[in-house]
Write a protein that holds these residues in place. Sequence first.
Motif, short mmCIF file in Angstrom:
data_model
loop_
_atom_site.label_atom_id
_atom_site.label_comp_id
_atom_site.label_asym_id
_atom_site.label_seq_id
_atom_site.Cartn_x
_atom_site.Cartn_y
_atom_site.Cartn_z
N ALA A 58 20.27 75.73 65.61
CA ALA A 58 19.75 76.71 66.57
C ALA A 58 19.69 78.10 65.93
O ALA A 58 18.71 78.83 66.09
N GLY B 91 23.93 77.23 71.81
CA GLY B 91 24.10 76.21 70.78
C GLY B 91 25.53 75.74 70.69
O GLY B 91 25.80 74.54 70.56
N GLY C 28 19.48 71.80 69.81
CA GLY C 28 19.67 73.02 69.04
C GLY C 28 18.35 73.66 68.65
O GLY C 28 18.18 74.88 68.69
#
Length: 333
Positions: free
Chosen positions: A213, A202, A185
């Motif tokens: 993310a 993500g 992420g």
Amino acid sequence: MQTRIAHTLSAISPGLGLCVAGTAVALGINHLLPTVSPLLIAIVLGAVLANVARLPESTRPGMRFSAKTLLRIGIALLGLQLMLSDILALGWGLIIVVVTIVVLGIIGTMFAGKLLGLSWTQRLLIACGFSICGAAAVAAVDGVVDAEEEEVITAVALVVVFGTLMIPAVPLLSQAFGLSDTDAGLWAGGSIHEVAQVVAAGGAISGAALSVAVVVKLARVLMLAPIMVILGIHQRSRAGSGTDVKRPPLVPLFVLVFLVCVGLRSSGMLPGDLLTVTQTVQTALLTAAMFALGAGVRIATIKKVGARPFILGTLSTVWIACIALTGVFLTGG
């Protein structure tokens, strides 16, 4: 005064109406396919429409209004999504990584673009679009440096192409590198161009990856403000100091409003219902702007600019992804 306003509204109505229709279609498709960003849908719809039909000349003023004014309002409202506390919670190590991604991403892309013989404005649009926040950053830079329309369209097209390619690439490479969901992420947020593209990548990894993310990506979005200030100072110095010289503002108005919105959101004073409404408005404004920008992406124009911008897009994407991945390894997630 009223006559002037009426004339302006009359001039922008055809193009603005077309953008509203494109926005409605994009939001409708997004409702059926929630994993696909309405902004990306709008860009594709605009590009398809412009290449299969000849848009009337009367739509130009409204398209220009959407691509510039509506986009700047949307960027300003984007600040309401940013909580400084969320970004500070990343820790100073990751914050330094984010700053490094943006700064080295811009420097490296500018250097590579110079070697390829691209203009300063074309390099800058691509560098900021890829390093900060995609098409919104491209448009923000255009508002400061006043680039050629062809250069703006090219940069937006590159953001769409390379950012979309990153959506499946980052999850697959993260798995190949053995990254944890959190680290994957972090890499997605640090390397992918558009916020919407980061959300898609993500989400494809996991819920945990998606949350981190988005925060990392929004930290990159926050870098839009200082970069625009630096560009504003640079443009003012280039404009000279004569009395007849029109000097650009030190800080564009939409950047100031963006910072005010960040401050308001971070204060915690805004009610949740208001934030929901403003997010919907912001999405609609950016979707309309993306439709207008997409309508400027014509195959003939892309062919005309040649392969060099695409080579730069490839180099920039790989460069930024490598910087972000190095940062993930150094911080250890």
